[in-house]
Design a protein around this motif. Structure first.
Motif, PDB file in Angstrom:
ATOM      1  N   HIS A  95       0.835  -1.197   0.000  1.00 18.66           N
ATOM      2  CA  HIS A  95       0.000   0.000   0.000  1.00 18.66           C
ATOM      3  C   HIS A  95       0.878   1.257   0.000  1.00 18.66           C
ATOM      4  N   PRO A  96       0.676   2.169  -0.944  1.00 18.23           N
ATOM      5  CA  PRO A  96       1.527   3.377  -1.048  1.00 18.23           C
ATOM      6  C   PRO A  96       1.561   4.231   0.212  1.00 18.23           C
ATOM      7  N   VAL A  97       0.411   4.401   0.877  1.00 14.12           N
ATOM      8  CA  VAL A  97       0.379   5.226   2.094  1.00 14.12           C
ATOM      9  C   VAL A  97       1.208   4.579   3.197  1.00 14.12           C
ATOM     10  N   ASP A  98       1.069   3.256   3.344  1.00 14.19           N
ATOM     11  CA  ASP A  98       1.867   2.542   4.339  1.00 14.19           C
ATOM     12  C   ASP A  98       3.354   2.627   4.023  1.00 14.19           C
ATOM     13  N   ALA A  99       3.688   2.480   2.737  1.00 18.12           N
ATOM     14  CA  ALA A  99       5.094   2.552   2.318  1.00 18.12           C
ATOM     15  C   ALA A  99       5.665   3.941   2.571  1.00 18.12           C
ATOM     16  N   LEU A 100       4.867   4.973   2.302  1.00 17.31           N
ATOM     17  CA  LEU A 100       5.319   6.349   2.539  1.00 17.31           C
ATOM     18  C   LEU A 100       5.505   6.589   4.033  1.00 17.31           C
ATOM     19  N   PHE A 101       4.563   6.106   4.841  1.00 13.42           N
ATOM     20  CA  PHE A 101       4.670   6.252   6.298  1.00 13.42           C
ATOM     21  C   PHE A 101       5.964   5.624   6.796  1.00 13.42           C
ATOM     22  N   GLU A 102       6.233   4.394   6.344  1.00 13.09           N
ATOM     23  CA  GLU A 102       7.432   3.672   6.796  1.00 13.09           C
ATOM     24  C   GLU A 102       8.709   4.391   6.356  1.00 13.09           C
ATOM     25  N   VAL A 104       9.090   7.693   5.460  1.00  9.50           N
ATOM     26  CA  VAL A 104       9.228   8.970   6.173  1.00  9.50           C
ATOM     27  C   VAL A 104       9.684   8.709   7.605  1.00  9.50           C
ATOM     28  N   SER A 105       9.143   7.664   8.216  1.00  2.00           N
ATOM     29  CA  SER A 105       9.565   7.292   9.565  1.00  2.00           C
ATOM     30  C   SER A 105      11.049   6.965   9.599  1.00  2.00           C
ATOM     31  N   GLY A 106      11.541   6.361   8.508  1.00  2.00           N
ATOM     32  CA  GLY A 106      12.967   6.040   8.429  1.00  2.00           C
ATOM     33  C   GLY A 106      13.832   7.271   8.256  1.00  2.00           C
ATOM     34  N   PHE A 107      13.536   8.083   7.248  1.00  2.00           N
ATOM     35  CA  PHE A 107      14.366   9.255   6.960  1.00  2.00           C
ATOM     36  C   PHE A 107      14.313  10.300   8.074  1.00  2.00           C
ATOM     37  N   THR A 108      13.152  10.429   8.726  1.00  2.00           N
ATOM     38  CA  THR A 108      13.048  11.414   9.812  1.00  2.00           C
ATOM     39  C   THR A 108      13.572  10.851  11.128  1.00  2.00           C
ATOM     40  N   THR A 109      14.076   9.629  11.094  1.00  2.00           N
ATOM     41  CA  THR A 109      14.635   8.919  12.266  1.00  2.00           C
ATOM     42  C   THR A 109      13.594   8.751  13.369  1.00  2.00           C
ATOM     43  N   THR A 110      12.346   8.527  12.962  1.00  4.27           N
ATOM     44  CA  THR A 110      11.275   8.327  13.941  1.00  4.27           C
ATOM     45  C   THR A 110      11.242   6.890  14.438  1.00  4.27           C
ATOM     46  N   GLY A 111      11.178   5.935  13.505  1.00  4.40           N
ATOM     47  CA  GLY A 111      11.173   4.534  13.912  1.00  4.40           C
ATOM     48  C   GLY A 111       9.793   3.969  14.170  1.00  4.40           C
ATOM     49  N   ALA A 112       8.734   4.763  13.917  1.00  5.84           N
ATOM     50  CA  ALA A 112       7.374   4.243  14.024  1.00  5.84           C
ATOM     51  C   ALA A 112       7.108   3.357  12.815  1.00  5.84           C
ATOM     52  N   SER A 113       6.475   2.220  13.033  1.00  6.18           N
ATOM     53  CA  SER A 113       6.309   1.264  11.936  1.00  6.18           C
ATOM     54  C   SER A 113       4.879   0.771  11.815  1.00  6.18           C
ATOM     55  N   ILE A 114       4.510   0.396  10.587  1.00  8.40           N
ATOM     56  CA  ILE A 114       3.193  -0.208  10.348  1.00  8.40           C
ATOM     57  C   ILE A 114       3.339  -1.718  10.147  1.00  8.40           C
ATOM     58  N   LEU A 115       4.566  -2.220  10.209  1.00 13.19           N
ATOM     59  CA  LEU A 115       4.824  -3.637   9.963  1.00 13.19           C
ATOM     60  C   LEU A 115       4.478  -4.485  11.184  1.00 13.19           C
ATOM     61  N   THR A 116       3.823  -5.608  10.941  1.00 12.32           N
ATOM     62  CA  THR A 116       3.447  -6.508  12.031  1.00 12.32           C
ATOM     63  C   THR A 116       4.410  -7.683  12.168  1.00 12.32           C
ATOM     64  N   ASP A 117       5.153  -7.995  11.100  1.00 10.85           N
ATOM     65  CA  ASP A 117       6.114  -9.107  11.135  1.00 10.85           C
ATOM     66  C   ASP A 117       7.393  -8.677  10.424  1.00 10.85           C
ATOM     67  N   VAL A 118       8.214  -7.919  11.128  1.00  6.76           N
ATOM     68  CA  VAL A 118       9.411  -7.348  10.518  1.00  6.76           C
ATOM     69  C   VAL A 118      10.431  -8.424  10.151  1.00  6.76           C
ATOM     70  N   GLU A 119      10.432  -9.521  10.878  1.00  8.75           N
ATOM     71  CA  GLU A 119      11.425 -10.567  10.637  1.00  8.75           C
ATOM     72  C   GLU A 119      11.168 -11.335   9.336  1.00  8.75           C
ATOM     73  N   ALA A 120       9.980 -11.139   8.750  1.00 12.91           N
ATOM     74  CA  ALA A 120       9.660 -11.832   7.496  1.00 12.91           C
ATOM     75  C   ALA A 120      10.190 -11.082   6.270  1.00 12.91           C
ATOM     76  N   LEU A 121      10.692  -9.868   6.480  1.00  8.47           N
ATOM     77  CA  LEU A 121      11.166  -9.055   5.355  1.00  8.47           C
ATOM     78  C   LEU A 121      12.516  -9.550   4.836  1.00  8.47           C
ATOM     79  N   PRO A 122      12.801  -9.359   3.544  1.00  9.85           N
ATOM     80  CA  PRO A 122      14.115  -9.710   2.987  1.00  9.85           C
ATOM     81  C   PRO A 122      15.219  -8.840   3.601  1.00  9.85           C
ATOM     82  N   HIS A 123      16.437  -9.330   3.570  1.00 17.45           N
ATOM     83  CA  HIS A 123      17.572  -8.589   4.143  1.00 17.45           C
ATOM     84  C   HIS A 123      17.751  -7.231   3.471  1.00 17.45           C
TER      85      HIS A 123
END
Length: 479
Positions: A95-102, A104-123
């Motif tokens: 979802h584009p809104v979720d991807a943008l949230f994630e 922006v959270s990264g670049f602004t050094t916020t660290g808030a996430s919408i991911l429920t299973d982060v360990e399932a993501l590729p390296h």
């Protein structure tokens, strides 16, 4: 408005972002992950847009504060949009809104996430998430200033618009030299942390992701329990470096140049460490019964205090279950934040000091109407425009905070969740309390609320005004 130079700089932003994406691309090759094609496509897209924008440099040299603020705001928006593309293309966050949230959270050094299973993501996706923290920590425009031989006298306007704090000073006669000094210190401390983490036998991939998140005071973890599963030694190392990255980088410059008197003279830094010490002491006493030993309670308290005041957002335990006194202290630390001139977020210790000194000055004037009293910091009088901008910043901060809490209330979650969700995003922290606590995330919010919180993250990182200027009609007029 000098549109041509703004376009020119944004073009360089796109080219540099393409270069940064080489890291996750190489990671995908190492781990043989097919998700790497998403970064290859995005790199090509960034270059296709960026190269034509930088093909011809603007002949107009006029570049004032207005252009500086607009350039920084637009650069961060463009950076975030393009940074979200790999998440969508790879299907990691469709979802584009979720991807943008994630992103922006990264670049602004916020660290808030919408991911429920982060360990399932590729390296490759995981390292990109963490690397966005490192990129945004010191600021991408500061990075550009350290590399490009820009001329025309507009360097300081870019640095002022992106650097956190009520005022920005040069460490060297040239702004480009100042930017190089800042990034040299930033890279050096990051490398030192990597060494200490490797000594503690943390895997290399985990080490890089953790160091990127700590340096940028971001907080994206690559494990579901954040930092809880790592050893006590590694948690202590992370605690120390979170606090170090929350210190004004001017201190490190003074120490390197053997100006120790100037380094230890900085009021903000002294108060920063004093606040941390007092908070750790109170919380240790308050949570002692939960851990059974003073050393463990102290270590957990120090980690969470360091994580919250520096707005990193890592967690080693569910502090949502702590007693009310400890939870209240952590909420207050969310707003105080780290030092100006650091990679941390929040209102900043220096602004809190200026506000307190302003109140003391006004009380003194009530008692002595004819007295002339100046507000001083580090033994020097603070310019009136700095005091005025600090007061205005606080007023606008409260207005945006209140408005955001009201807007996301339509999702019908409890007040503590909404209040701390806004506090965690506008102060670039990450976790809040209740549903957005260390064991929760922001996925349950509606798209509208996520966009509100995305705006808060950008406003918090850019110190509000650069982003607000985009909505002022006069900003876009040609004079």
């Amino acid at each position: 408005m000098n549109y041509s130079i703004i376009i020119y700089i944004i073009g360089y932003i796109l080219e540099i972002e393409a270069a940064f994406m080489a890291l996750p691309l190489v990671t995908s090759i190492i781990y043989r992950e097919t998700s790497g094609y998403a970064f290859l496509i995005t790199i090509i897209l960034c270059l296709a847009l960026g190269i034509p924008m930088t093909y011809k440099k603007s002949s107009k040299k006029a570049f004032y504060t207005k252009e500086g603020f607009v350039t920084v705001a637009l650069s961060w928006i463009v950076l975030s949009i393009m940074g979200a593309v790999p998440f969508v293309i790879s299907g990691s966050i469709p979802h584009p809104v979720d991807a943008l949230f994630e992103t922006v959270s990264g670049f602004t050094t916020t660290g808030a996430s919408i991911l429920t299973d982060v360990e399932a993501l590729p390296h490759c996706i995981l390292i990109w998430r963490s690397f966005t923290h490192w990129i945004g920590g010191m600021g991408v425009l500061v990075f550009i200033l350290s590399l490009l031989p820009l001329t025309g006298g507009y360097h300081m306007n870019l640095m002022k618009a992106e650097s956190p704090g009520p005022s920005v000073s040069k460490l060297a006669p040239k702004v480009q030299s100042t930017a190089k000094i800042l990034y040299t210190i930033y890279i050096a401390i990051t490398l030192i942390q990597i060494v200490f983490l490797l000594i503690g036998k943390m895997p290399l991939f985990d080490t890089l992701c953790t160091a990127f998140g700590t340096a940028g005071t971001g907080g994206f973890g690559i494990k579901a329990d954040s930092m809880a599963s790592y050893s006590t030694y590694l948690q202590v190392v992370i605690t120390v470096f979170m606090i170090l990255f929350g210190v004004n980088f001017n201190v490190y410059f003074f120490i390197l140049t053997k100006k120790f008197a100037q380094a230890f003279k900085m009021e903000e830094v002294r108060y920063y460490f004093a606040i941390i010490a007092i908070a750790v002491l109170i919380i240790t006493c308050n949570i002692y019964h939960m851990f059974g030993s003073i050393p463990e309670a102290f270590q957990q308290a120090a980690f969470q205090v360091g994580s919250i005041i520096t707005t990193t957002g890592y967690a080693t335990t569910d502090f949502n279950l702590w007693p009310e006194i400890s939870r209240t202290i952590l909420v207050l630390l969310m707003f105080i934040g780290a030092c100006a001139g650091s990679t941390g977020g929040g209102i900043k210790v220096s602004r809190i000091l200026i506000l307190c000194k302003t109140v003391r000055k006004e009380l003194h004037i009530f008692l002595h109407p004819n007295a002339v009293k100046k507000i001083k910091m580090d033994g020097k009088a603070i310019p009136h425009e700095v005091v005025r901008s600090t007061n205005i910043f606080f007023i606008v901060f409260v207005l945006i905070f209140s408005g955001s809490v009201f807007l996301i209330a339509f999702d019908d979650f409890d007040l503590i969740t909404n209040f701390t969700a806004v506090a965690a995003t506008i102060n670039n922290i990450g976790p809040g309390f209740e549903l957005v606590g260390p064991n929760g995330n922001f996925s349950m919010f509606s798209c509208f609320s996520k966009l509100v919180l995305t705006f808060d993250m950008l406003a918090g990182r850019l110190e509000i005004f650069p982003l607000l200027l985009l909505f002022v009609r006069d900003t876009w007029k040609k004079f």
